[in-house]
Motif scaffolding. Sequence first.
Motif, PDB file in Angstrom:
ATOM      1  N   PHE A 126     -24.417  10.809  30.029  1.00 59.00           N
ATOM      2  CA  PHE A 126     -24.731  11.945  29.165  1.00 59.00           C
ATOM      3  C   PHE A 126     -25.763  11.572  28.111  1.00 59.00           C
ATOM      4  CE2 PHE A 126     -22.062   9.965  26.026  1.00 59.00           C
ATOM      5  CZ  PHE A 126     -22.500  10.477  24.816  1.00 59.00           C
ATOM      6  N   THR A 127     -25.793  10.299  27.683  1.00 58.87           N
ATOM      7  CA  THR A 127     -26.734   9.921  26.632  1.00 58.87           C
ATOM      8  C   THR A 127     -28.170  10.131  27.084  1.00 58.87           C
ATOM      9  OG1 THR A 127     -26.691   7.608  27.377  1.00 58.87           O
ATOM     10  CG2 THR A 127     -25.154   8.239  25.629  1.00 58.87           C
ATOM     11  N   THR A 128     -28.442   9.809  28.351  1.00 62.43           N
ATOM     12  CA  THR A 128     -29.780  10.024  28.891  1.00 62.43           C
ATOM     13  C   THR A 128     -30.067  11.507  29.064  1.00 62.43           C
ATOM     14  OG1 THR A 128     -29.777   7.893  30.034  1.00 62.43           O
ATOM     15  CG2 THR A 128     -31.282   9.578  30.867  1.00 62.43           C
ATOM     16  N   ALA A 129     -29.113  12.234  29.606  1.00 57.51           N
ATOM     17  CA  ALA A 129     -29.324  13.654  29.883  1.00 57.51           C
ATOM     18  C   ALA A 129     -29.507  14.468  28.603  1.00 57.51           C
ATOM     19  CB  ALA A 129     -28.154  14.203  30.693  1.00 57.51           C
ATOM     20  N   LEU A 130     -28.778  14.107  27.540  1.00 57.01           N
ATOM     21  CA  LEU A 130     -28.847  14.857  26.295  1.00 57.01           C
ATOM     22  C   LEU A 130     -29.827  14.254  25.296  1.00 57.01           C
ATOM     23  CD1 LEU A 130     -26.199  15.975  27.558  1.00 57.01           C
ATOM     24  CD2 LEU A 130     -25.287  16.164  25.242  1.00 57.01           C
ATOM     25  N   GLY A 182     -23.613  19.366  27.979  1.00 58.81           N
ATOM     26  CA  GLY A 182     -24.259  19.011  29.239  1.00 58.81           C
ATOM     27  C   GLY A 182     -23.351  19.390  30.393  1.00 58.81           C
ATOM     28  N   ARG A 183     -23.892  20.114  31.355  1.00 56.48           N
ATOM     29  CA  ARG A 183     -23.094  20.543  32.510  1.00 56.48           C
ATOM     30  C   ARG A 183     -23.697  19.990  33.793  1.00 56.48           C
ATOM     31  NH1 ARG A 183     -21.068  26.612  32.955  1.00 56.48           N
ATOM     32  NH2 ARG A 183     -19.512  25.643  31.594  1.00 56.48           N
ATOM     33  N   ARG A 184     -22.841  19.395  34.628  1.00 55.68           N
ATOM     34  CA  ARG A 184     -23.238  18.840  35.932  1.00 55.68           C
ATOM     35  C   ARG A 184     -24.444  17.904  35.786  1.00 55.68           C
ATOM     36  NH1 ARG A 184     -20.811  21.143  40.679  1.00 55.68           N
ATOM     37  NH2 ARG A 184     -19.119  22.489  39.973  1.00 55.68           N
ATOM     38  N   GLY A 190     -24.912  22.095  42.274  1.00 50.75           N
ATOM     39  CA  GLY A 190     -24.893  23.026  41.160  1.00 50.75           C
ATOM     40  C   GLY A 190     -26.038  22.786  40.196  1.00 50.75           C
ATOM     41  N   GLU A 191     -26.151  23.658  39.193  1.00 48.39           N
ATOM     42  CA  GLU A 191     -27.260  23.607  38.237  1.00 48.39           C
ATOM     43  C   GLU A 191     -26.923  22.719  37.045  1.00 48.39           C
ATOM     44  OE1 GLU A 191     -29.881  26.658  35.391  1.00 48.39           O
ATOM     45  OE2 GLU A 191     -28.099  27.366  36.475  1.00 48.39           O
ATOM     46  N   THR A 192     -27.846  21.821  36.698  1.00 52.92           N
ATOM     47  CA  THR A 192     -27.698  21.006  35.503  1.00 52.92           C
ATOM     48  C   THR A 192     -28.165  21.801  34.286  1.00 52.92           C
ATOM     49  OG1 THR A 192     -27.973  18.898  36.659  1.00 52.92           O
ATOM     50  CG2 THR A 192     -28.478  18.926  34.305  1.00 52.92           C
ATOM     51  N   VAL A 193     -27.336  21.820  33.246  1.00 52.93           N
ATOM     52  CA  VAL A 193     -27.674  22.546  32.024  1.00 52.93           C
ATOM     53  C   VAL A 193     -27.441  21.624  30.834  1.00 52.93           C
ATOM     54  CG1 VAL A 193     -27.186  24.547  30.565  1.00 52.93           C
ATOM     55  CG2 VAL A 193     -26.963  24.738  33.055  1.00 52.93           C
ATOM     56  N   VAL A 194     -28.436  21.520  29.956  1.00 54.69           N
ATOM     57  CA  VAL A 194     -28.306  20.823  28.678  1.00 54.69           C
ATOM     58  C   VAL A 194     -28.682  21.824  27.598  1.00 54.69           C
ATOM     59  CG1 VAL A 194     -29.150  18.951  27.221  1.00 54.69           C
ATOM     60  CG2 VAL A 194     -28.835  18.571  29.677  1.00 54.69           C
ATOM     61  N   THR A 195     -27.766  22.089  26.671  1.00 57.72           N
ATOM     62  CA  THR A 195     -28.012  23.170  25.717  1.00 57.72           C
ATOM     63  C   THR A 195     -27.198  22.992  24.444  1.00 57.72           C
ATOM     64  OG1 THR A 195     -27.953  25.581  25.426  1.00 57.72           O
ATOM     65  CG2 THR A 195     -26.196  24.605  26.744  1.00 57.72           C
ATOM     66  N   GLU A 200     -24.550  29.965  26.889  1.00 61.16           N
ATOM     67  CA  GLU A 200     -25.159  29.673  28.183  1.00 61.16           C
ATOM     68  C   GLU A 200     -24.143  29.082  29.158  1.00 61.16           C
ATOM     69  OE1 GLU A 200     -28.780  27.468  28.202  1.00 61.16           O
ATOM     70  OE2 GLU A 200     -29.455  28.306  26.285  1.00 61.16           O
ATOM     71  N   LEU A 201     -23.005  28.632  28.615  1.00 64.15           N
ATOM     72  CA  LEU A 201     -21.979  27.978  29.425  1.00 64.15           C
ATOM     73  C   LEU A 201     -20.669  28.758  29.386  1.00 64.15           C
ATOM     74  CD1 LEU A 201     -22.640  24.333  28.191  1.00 64.15           C
ATOM     75  CD2 LEU A 201     -23.572  25.438  30.220  1.00 64.15           C
ATOM     76  N   ALA A 202     -20.787  30.070  29.222  1.00 63.51           N
ATOM     77  CA  ALA A 202     -19.579  30.891  29.105  1.00 63.51           C
ATOM     78  C   ALA A 202     -18.733  30.837  30.374  1.00 63.51           C
ATOM     79  CB  ALA A 202     -19.961  32.333  28.784  1.00 63.51           C
ATOM     80  N   GLU A 203     -19.385  30.677  31.527  1.00 62.43           N
ATOM     81  CA  GLU A 203     -18.635  30.547  32.776  1.00 62.43           C
ATOM     82  C   GLU A 203     -17.968  29.178  32.820  1.00 62.43           C
ATOM     83  OE1 GLU A 203     -19.422  30.635  37.617  1.00 62.43           O
ATOM     84  OE2 GLU A 203     -20.954  31.346  36.218  1.00 62.43           O
ATOM     85  N   ARG A 204     -16.708  29.138  33.138  1.00 60.26           N
ATOM     86  CA  ARG A 204     -15.941  27.895  33.115  1.00 60.26           C
ATOM     87  C   ARG A 204     -16.408  26.948  34.212  1.00 60.26           C
ATOM     88  NH1 ARG A 204     -11.029  28.828  30.216  1.00 60.26           N
ATOM     89  NH2 ARG A 204      -9.941  27.174  31.336  1.00 60.26           N
ATOM     90  N   ASP A 205     -16.545  25.679  33.871  1.00 63.64           N
ATOM     91  CA  ASP A 205     -16.935  24.651  34.838  1.00 63.64           C
ATOM     92  C   ASP A 205     -16.345  23.326  34.380  1.00 63.64           C
ATOM     93  OD1 ASP A 205     -18.315  22.597  36.324  1.00 63.64           O
ATOM     94  OD2 ASP A 205     -19.864  24.068  36.804  1.00 63.64           O
ATOM     95  N   TYR A 206     -15.529  22.746  35.240  1.00 64.18           N
ATOM     96  CA  TYR A 206     -14.832  21.487  34.945  1.00 64.18           C
ATOM     97  C   TYR A 206     -15.798  20.368  34.580  1.00 64.18           C
ATOM     98  CZ  TYR A 206     -11.861  17.422  36.172  1.00 64.18           C
ATOM     99  OH  TYR A 206     -11.173  16.242  36.179  1.00 64.18           O
TER     100      TYR A 206
END
Length: 235
Positions: A126-130, A182-184, A190-195, A200-206
């Motif tokens: 996550f450190t790299t992604a965020l 950070g998602r996925r 699936g789609e990677t999301v950093v926000t 933007e992440l209202a839909e639940r995702d483990y």
Amino acid sequence: MTVYGIGLGPGEADLVTVKGKRLLESAAVVYSPGRLSRTVALNHVPEERIGDLDFPMTRDPDELRRAWKEAAAEVAARADSEDVAFVTLGDPNVYSTFGHLRRTLDAFHPDIDLEVVPGVSAMTAFTTALGVEIESGTGLALREAADGAAPTGPDRMVLFKVTDAPATHEKLTEAGYDVRFGRRLFMEQGETVVTDDPDELAERDYYTLAYAEREGVERDVATAEFDGVESGGSA
């Protein structure tokens, strides 16, 4: 022979370690506990060498113990004469299904050799992604945040299983934290999301993480004063 618990990394096929890839290619059978880990493993081994194990989606402890005993018995039978692998996303010893298999093998098949091959975990990727740096000398807590839970206390936290990003964000900001999600991360499924925006992440995702940093936290490192200094400028 040996059962190898192999971490596949966060989900991108080429983030599997060199050792992990070598053992995957040489194992007689590669057992997978789920669809996502199976998808990653298929980048390294043919489908006919993938072994699928049945793990029921239940909290019933008796049913879970039965399933793990059956899985361990199948794995042990193959490992009696040849090397096999059991794969998980991330690292086998960090919030992983491999721990259940290891404990069951230790209890009922103690003669089976076990070796763990670490993998890149989303907890560090996550450190790299965020774009986050965890400097030397700082503290970092790892917590679970499912269903909107937002534990507080340390200056920095990584929360995993953030299944209700808006609720988690609300509680953390009220407690004085800046929050990024950070998602996925590094996953091909699936789609990677950093926000910074929980909506933007209202839909639940483990597979969602949150990084929380207390507002105004000081960075006690020599180069911290360079933050914000443009290239060629002076501090």
